[in-house]
Scaffold this motif. Structure first.
Motif, short mmCIF file in Angstrom:
data_model
loop_
_atom_site.label_atom_id
_atom_site.label_comp_id
_atom_site.label_asym_id
_atom_site.label_seq_id
_atom_site.Cartn_x
_atom_site.Cartn_y
_atom_site.Cartn_z
N GLY A 5 0.79 -1.22 0.00
CA GLY A 5 0.00 0.00 0.00
C GLY A 5 0.82 1.27 0.00
O GLY A 5 0.26 2.35 0.00
N PRO A 69 -9.27 5.33 -2.41
CA PRO A 69 -8.47 4.11 -2.36
C PRO A 69 -9.04 3.13 -1.33
O PRO A 69 -9.67 3.52 -0.35
CB PRO A 69 -7.09 4.60 -1.94
N THR A 118 2.42 -2.73 -3.59
CA THR A 118 1.07 -2.24 -3.35
C THR A 118 0.04 -3.34 -3.55
O THR A 118 0.12 -4.12 -4.51
CB THR A 118 0.77 -1.09 -4.33
N GLY A 121 -5.93 -1.91 -5.43
CA GLY A 121 -6.98 -1.08 -4.86
C GLY A 121 -6.47 -0.05 -3.89
O GLY A 121 -7.13 0.96 -3.65
N ALA A 122 -5.30 -0.28 -3.31
CA ALA A 122 -4.67 0.71 -2.42
C ALA A 122 -3.92 1.73 -3.27
O ALA A 122 -3.63 1.50 -4.45
CB ALA A 122 -3.72 0.02 -1.45
N THR A 123 -3.58 2.85 -2.67
CA THR A 123 -2.83 3.87 -3.41
C THR A 123 -1.45 3.36 -3.80
O THR A 123 -0.70 2.85 -2.96
CB THR A 123 -2.67 5.14 -2.55
N ARG A 189 -2.46 7.49 -7.00
CA ARG A 189 -3.82 6.94 -6.97
C ARG A 189 -3.69 5.42 -7.13
O ARG A 189 -2.60 4.92 -7.46
CB ARG A 189 -4.67 7.52 -8.10
N PRO A 190 -4.74 4.65 -6.93
CA PRO A 190 -4.64 3.20 -7.11
C PRO A 190 -4.51 2.84 -8.60
O PRO A 190 -5.42 3.11 -9.39
CB PRO A 190 -5.95 2.67 -6.52
N HIS A 216 -6.40 1.86 -13.93
CA HIS A 216 -6.58 2.60 -12.68
C HIS A 216 -7.92 2.22 -12.05
O HIS A 216 -8.85 1.76 -12.74
CB HIS A 216 -6.53 4.11 -12.93
N LEU A 217 -8.00 2.41 -10.74
CA LEU A 217 -9.21 2.04 -10.01
C LEU A 217 -10.39 2.92 -10.43
O LEU A 217 -10.30 4.16 -10.44
CB LEU A 217 -8.96 2.20 -8.50
#
Length: 222
Positions: A5, A69, A118, A121-123, A189-190, A216-217
């Motif tokens: 993350g 995130p 990471t 889904g996390a940054t 960003r994620p 990207h998310l």
């Protein structure tokens, strides 16, 4: 390397495991014409297409804020509807020479994720990879090169939530011109990279490059 993350890698980026690129199936069966689909030029980032090369800039800045995130959670399954992927995910580490290890060659239906980076889904920049083929035939990411901008990638996590990503670009790079920073750099960003082998095939040396999908998310669901 960063912790889960934390946003990607620090210092010199690591490369891919060449074990995922051997092309064993093509060599054994003599089916050289049957090679994985290559990304269309229209699916590359605009600056890459204009420059005619792989690493002029990092992915373009995102103009609008995205979803919040997700907290750190281990990913357990990868789904890519357009190409029919629905596969379990296994954590991967690094080899002694600093390359990302590959899933076992005997498990073509398994994908892997870099478990010291990471979580999807996390940054930050989450990394997923998988074989393009094995000795038995096409493997989990054989059709990765046929993805298009806007396609959906879903990653189910141990916390029961599914991180949904939208594809930003699909690019292919020769092994000797792989843009480490562009692929692996930290993001604010994620983001997600899904990587396999491609870029042409040689019976003597195997696959000559890598296909990288940038995403990207765009949302999450429980």
């Amino acid at each position: 390397m960063s912790a889960n993350g934390a946003g990607g890698t620090k210092g010199k980026a690591w490369g891919l495991a060449t074990a995922a690129c051997a092309g064993i199936w093509l060599v054994q069966t003599g089916l050289r014409p049957v090679t994985p689909p290559a990304p269309a030029a229209a699916q590359a980032f605009a600056d890459t297409a204009a420059a005619g090369g792989p690493d002029r800039t990092a992915p373009a800045a995102h103009p609008r804020p995205g979803p919040a995130p997700l907290p750190v959670s281990v990913p357990v399954r990868l789904r890519i509807p357009r190409i029919g992927v629905d596969a379990p995910l296994r954590g991967l580490g690094l080899t002694r020479d600093g390359r990302l290890s590959a899933p076992p060659a005997s498990e073509g239906g398994l994908a892997g994720w870099y478990e010291h980076g990471t979580t999807p889904g996390a940054t930050g920049t989450a990394i997923v990879d998988g074989h393009v083929d094995t000795a038995r035939g096409p493997a989990v990411l054989y059709n990765l090169g046929s993805l298009r901008k806007g396609d959906r990638i879903e990653i189910t996590r141990r916390d029961g939530r599914t991180a949904v990503f939208g594809v930003d670009a699909v690019e292919v790079y020769k092994n000797d011109a792989f843009p480490d920073h562009k692929v692996y750099a930290a993001a604010d960003r994620p983001e997600l990279r899904v990587i396999t082998c491609g870029g042409g095939f040689s019976r003597s040396t195997g696959y000559e490059g890598n296909v990288v999908t940038y995403a990207h998310l765009t949302g999450a669901r429980s």
